[in-house]
Design a protein around this motif. Structure first.
Motif, PDB file in Angstrom:
ATOM      1  N   LEU A 178     -23.928  35.838  17.484  1.00 56.44           N
ATOM      2  CA  LEU A 178     -22.812  35.459  16.619  1.00 56.44           C
ATOM      3  C   LEU A 178     -23.172  35.759  15.175  1.00 56.44           C
ATOM      4  CD1 LEU A 178     -20.083  34.030  16.063  1.00 56.44           C
ATOM      5  CD2 LEU A 178     -21.352  31.862  16.028  1.00 56.44           C
ATOM      6  N   VAL A 179     -22.306  36.503  14.495  1.00 59.07           N
ATOM      7  CA  VAL A 179     -22.488  36.821  13.083  1.00 59.07           C
ATOM      8  C   VAL A 179     -21.375  36.148  12.291  1.00 59.07           C
ATOM      9  CG1 VAL A 179     -22.665  38.642  11.340  1.00 59.07           C
ATOM     10  CG2 VAL A 179     -23.486  39.059  13.681  1.00 59.07           C
ATOM     11  N   LEU A 180     -21.747  35.250  11.398  1.00 58.65           N
ATOM     12  CA  LEU A 180     -20.757  34.564  10.573  1.00 58.65           C
ATOM     13  C   LEU A 180     -20.615  35.301   9.241  1.00 58.65           C
ATOM     14  CD1 LEU A 180     -21.644  30.805  11.216  1.00 58.65           C
ATOM     15  CD2 LEU A 180     -19.960  32.252  12.362  1.00 58.65           C
ATOM     16  N   ALA A 181     -19.413  35.814   9.007  1.00 58.12           N
ATOM     17  CA  ALA A 181     -19.108  36.578   7.797  1.00 58.12           C
ATOM     18  C   ALA A 181     -17.757  36.140   7.262  1.00 58.12           C
ATOM     19  CB  ALA A 181     -19.108  38.074   8.103  1.00 58.12           C
ATOM     20  N   ALA A 182     -17.553  34.826   7.218  1.00 58.28           N
ATOM     21  CA  ALA A 182     -16.234  34.271   6.911  1.00 58.28           C
ATOM     22  C   ALA A 182     -15.933  34.172   5.419  1.00 58.28           C
ATOM     23  CB  ALA A 182     -16.093  32.890   7.558  1.00 58.28           C
ATOM     24  N   GLY A 183     -16.884  34.544   4.560  1.00 59.35           N
ATOM     25  CA  GLY A 183     -16.622  34.512   3.128  1.00 59.35           C
ATOM     26  C   GLY A 183     -16.772  33.131   2.523  1.00 59.35           C
ATOM     27  N   GLY A 184     -16.460  33.041   1.215  1.00 58.21           N
ATOM     28  CA  GLY A 184     -16.626  31.788   0.497  1.00 58.21           C
ATOM     29  C   GLY A 184     -15.316  31.073   0.271  1.00 58.21           C
ATOM     30  N   LYS A 185     -15.126  30.576  -0.967  1.00 53.34           N
ATOM     31  CA  LYS A 185     -13.904  29.828  -1.298  1.00 53.34           C
ATOM     32  C   LYS A 185     -13.096  30.470  -2.410  1.00 53.34           C
ATOM     33  CE  LYS A 185     -13.618  25.405  -1.417  1.00 53.34           C
ATOM     34  NZ  LYS A 185     -13.784  23.967  -1.730  1.00 53.34           N
ATOM     35  N   SER A 186     -13.587  31.564  -2.983  1.00 47.82           N
ATOM     36  CA  SER A 186     -12.834  32.207  -4.051  1.00 47.82           C
ATOM     37  C   SER A 186     -11.633  32.936  -3.475  1.00 47.82           C
ATOM     38  CB  SER A 186     -13.730  33.192  -4.808  1.00 47.82           C
ATOM     39  OG  SER A 186     -14.224  34.186  -3.943  1.00 47.82           O
ATOM     40  N   TYR A 187     -10.603  33.113  -4.287  1.00 47.83           N
ATOM     41  CA  TYR A 187      -9.350  33.722  -3.846  1.00 47.83           C
ATOM     42  C   TYR A 187      -8.719  32.950  -2.676  1.00 47.83           C
ATOM     43  CZ  TYR A 187     -10.143  37.990  -6.615  1.00 47.83           C
ATOM     44  OH  TYR A 187     -10.336  38.893  -7.640  1.00 47.83           O
ATOM     45  N   PRO A 188      -8.567  31.621  -2.760  1.00 49.60           N
ATOM     46  CA  PRO A 188      -8.010  30.856  -1.625  1.00 49.60           C
ATOM     47  C   PRO A 188      -6.606  31.293  -1.235  1.00 49.60           C
ATOM     48  CG  PRO A 188      -8.063  29.511  -3.622  1.00 49.60           C
ATOM     49  CD  PRO A 188      -8.861  30.746  -3.917  1.00 49.60           C
ATOM     50  N   LYS A 189      -5.849  31.857  -2.185  1.00 51.09           N
ATOM     51  CA  LYS A 189      -4.477  32.263  -1.865  1.00 51.09           C
ATOM     52  C   LYS A 189      -4.429  33.393  -0.843  1.00 51.09           C
ATOM     53  CE  LYS A 189      -2.489  30.886  -6.323  1.00 51.09           C
ATOM     54  NZ  LYS A 189      -1.831  31.348  -7.577  1.00 51.09           N
ATOM     55  N   ILE A 190      -5.541  34.118  -0.689  1.00 48.22           N
ATOM     56  CA  ILE A 190      -5.539  35.205   0.280  1.00 48.22           C
ATOM     57  C   ILE A 190      -6.375  34.871   1.511  1.00 48.22           C
ATOM     58  CG2 ILE A 190      -5.084  36.955  -1.470  1.00 48.22           C
ATOM     59  CD1 ILE A 190      -8.032  37.705  -1.365  1.00 48.22           C
ATOM     60  N   GLY A 191      -6.704  33.583   1.664  1.00 46.26           N
ATOM     61  CA  GLY A 191      -7.325  33.159   2.915  1.00 46.26           C
ATOM     62  C   GLY A 191      -8.777  32.772   2.874  1.00 46.26           C
ATOM     63  N   THR A 192      -9.481  33.021   1.776  1.00 43.29           N
ATOM     64  CA  THR A 192     -10.892  32.632   1.704  1.00 43.29           C
ATOM     65  C   THR A 192     -10.978  31.186   1.226  1.00 43.29           C
ATOM     66  OG1 THR A 192     -10.958  33.689  -0.467  1.00 43.29           O
ATOM     67  CG2 THR A 192     -11.836  34.934   1.378  1.00 43.29           C
ATOM     68  N   THR A 193     -10.962  30.286   2.180  1.00 37.94           N
ATOM     69  CA  THR A 193     -10.848  28.854   1.875  1.00 37.94           C
ATOM     70  C   THR A 193     -12.074  28.047   2.280  1.00 37.94           C
ATOM     71  OG1 THR A 193      -9.599  28.637   3.945  1.00 37.94           O
ATOM     72  CG2 THR A 193      -8.330  28.836   1.920  1.00 37.94           C
ATOM     73  N   GLY A 194     -13.202  28.708   2.466  1.00 34.63           N
ATOM     74  CA  GLY A 194     -14.437  27.982   2.762  1.00 34.63           C
ATOM     75  C   GLY A 194     -14.536  27.461   4.175  1.00 34.63           C
ATOM     76  N   ASP A 195     -13.897  28.128   5.132  1.00 38.59           N
ATOM     77  CA  ASP A 195     -13.907  27.659   6.517  1.00 38.59           C
ATOM     78  C   ASP A 195     -15.308  27.578   7.110  1.00 38.59           C
ATOM     79  OD1 ASP A 195     -11.225  27.884   6.078  1.00 38.59           O
ATOM     80  OD2 ASP A 195     -10.882  29.514   7.482  1.00 38.59           O
ATOM     81  N   GLY A 196     -16.209  28.449   6.672  1.00 38.32           N
ATOM     82  CA  GLY A 196     -17.512  28.546   7.308  1.00 38.32           C
ATOM     83  C   GLY A 196     -18.470  27.421   6.997  1.00 38.32           C
ATOM     84  N   TYR A 197     -18.283  26.721   5.883  1.00 37.76           N
ATOM     85  CA  TYR A 197     -19.248  25.685   5.500  1.00 37.76           C
ATOM     86  C   TYR A 197     -19.309  24.532   6.508  1.00 37.76           C
ATOM     87  CZ  TYR A 197     -18.811  28.324   1.166  1.00 37.76           C
ATOM     88  OH  TYR A 197     -18.759  29.339   0.250  1.00 37.76           O
ATOM     89  N   PRO A 198     -18.178  24.009   6.984  1.00 35.23           N
ATOM     90  CA  PRO A 198     -18.267  22.955   8.011  1.00 35.23           C
ATOM     91  C   PRO A 198     -18.949  23.426   9.293  1.00 35.23           C
ATOM     92  CG  PRO A 198     -16.077  23.002   7.030  1.00 35.23           C
ATOM     93  CD  PRO A 198     -16.792  24.233   6.549  1.00 35.23           C
TER      94      PRO A 198
END
Length: 441
Positions: A178-198
């Motif tokens: 499994l490779v986690l490449a879900a991104g951070g929290k910047s640009y939340p309007k386009i979907g990068t909402t920090g999903d990977g941290y939890p």
């Protein structure tokens, strides 16, 4: 790992060789690198599934650089790694040597995306269109991987010898790696909402709290707001904390705004202020962004120039002396504001300056102070500072210690660099290392 030749892609019993969560810069690069390595080796290919919650791939790639996409940097690998600070440099040094900025550029050009250099060490697609970059990444990834869009990940678990990724609609994808490449929290309007941290925390991993980085900084100072729209360049900005310690320096342009300061000089330094504001639970206290108008001149050299011009015919104004020392044009509004902060009449002549005034003028132009309190938030942040603690994984493979078959790449890691294609470079290079480990015989 060998290809799973069992059920087809629609079977709930299928176990992929590699699951990649996130079809952004890191995830797509990882997928194409796995396919490329398998194709070069010949024989069976690994089965790879990329899961992406958005309806299209590369949403941040498409939005970056004003939709132009600053792909990487002109710096060499070691110099590029140094721009991430001492911790980031140690972690990324191997990755950048294995996949240098020059190698990234060459790969895109091999995909027939012409590249061109731009000021401030940047490299863009010659077309000026980020879509060309995204399309090249997606096309290369699809050559060896299945991409499943519109599939938000709800949870990640270890089930026996496989990783199970549960997505919206109740479906489950399973993979040996499994490779986690879900991104951070910047640009939340386009979907990068920090999903990977939890997900990382649920696995018992240490996550450094994410804060906005590469973001404009707020300042309460009225004189700063009065300069809205003015660009300052040709000098050096440096950030001091409440103890007067210089945290970082950047020779980059600065833009004054109605809320504070923006532009590369401010944004490159913003993560320090963001971290303090996060820890203090509100505006950070004691931070000053200082502007050195003459970084290549000592205080003594500036003082000598003022003394020299005071004896010149016609008793010229101080502005003439300052403009002569500047690395570039000095806007009159900028000079007037700095002189006023020094307590000097902007129209004063060099011969009229008292010794104490000359000292105040030199000190101000060698470190004009701007109080800054916090970044302007996630909506204006280009990247994230924080993420998986770098001690949790192997910097040569991106494999997570103590979690067999788990890799973390890209912006989910606790690294952040300045503006100039560095974040994409880190995403590509960490993805490359994970792909190499996954295809190692």
């Amino acid at each position: 790992m060998v290809v799973n030749s069992g059920a087809d892609s629609s079977s709930p019993d299928r176990v992929y060789d590699v699951l990649i969560v996130g079809a952004g810069a890191a995830g797509l690069w990882c997928a194409q690198a796995i396919g490329k390595a398998d194709a070069a080796r010949g024989g069976d290919r690994r089965s790879v599934l990329v899961v992406e919650k958005m309806p299209r791939t590369g949403t941040k790639v498409l939005a970056s650089g004003g939709t132009r996409c600053n792909v990487t940097t002109t710096h060499g690998p070691d110099e590029a790694a140094r721009l991430f600070g001492s911790k980031g440099e140690r972690f990324l040094r191997h990755a950048f040597r294995e996949l240098s900025p020059q190698a990234v550029r060459a790969q895109f050009e091999a995909w027939e995306v012409a590249m061109e250099e731009a000021p401030l060490d940047k490299i863009f697609p010659a077309s000026g269109n980020a879509r060309d970059v995204r399309d090249a990444l997606e096309g290369a990834a699809r050559a060896g991987a299945e991409i499943r869009l519109g599939s938000p990940v709800l949870s990640i678990d270890r089930e026996g010898d496989a990783w199970a990724v549960r997505t919206g609609g109740g479906s489950v994808a399973r993979g040996r790696a499994l490779v986690l490449a879900a991104g951070g929290k910047s640009y939340p309007k386009i979907g990068t909402t920090g999903d990977g941290y939890p997900w990382l925390r649920d696995l018992g991993l240490d996550v450094v709290d994410p804060v906005p980085a590469l973001a404009p900084l707020a300042s309460p100072e009225g004189w700063v707001h009065e300069l809205t729209g003015l660009a300052w360049q040709g000098g050096e900005a440096f950030l001091e904390n409440a103890d007067g310690k210089v945290l970082q320096r950047r020779r980059r342009p600065l833009l004054f705004t109605h809320k504070g300061v923006s532009g590369p000089a401010a944004m490159d330094l913003s993560h320090h202020v963001a971290r303090a504001a996060h820890e203090q639970g509100g505006p950070a206290s004691g931070f000053r962004l200082r502007l050195d108008f003459f970084p290549d001149q000592t205080r003594e050299m500036v003082r000598d120039e003022l003394v020299k011009i005071a004896g010149a015919p016609g008793n010229p104004k101080v502005q003439r002396a300052m403009a002569g020392l500047a690395m570039g044009p000095m806007a009159r509004r900028m000079f007037d504001a700095a002189a006023t902060q020094a307590g000097i009449d902007p129209g004063v002549t060099a011969g009229e300056l008292q010794k104490s005034q000359r000292h105040a003028l030199v000190e101000t132009f060698k470190g004009l102070a701007i109080q800054v309190t916090h970044p302007l938030g996630w909506d204006q942040a280009e990247v994230t500072a924080g993420g998986l603690n770098l001690k949790a994984l192997n910097p040569r493979t991106m494999a997570v210690n103590g979690h067999d078959g788990l890799f973390v790449i890209g912006e989910l890691l606790d690294v952040n660099g300045p503006i100039g294609g560095l974040s994409f470079q880190a995403a590509f290079a960490t993805a490359e290392l994970a792909a190499r480990e996954l295809t190692r015989d």
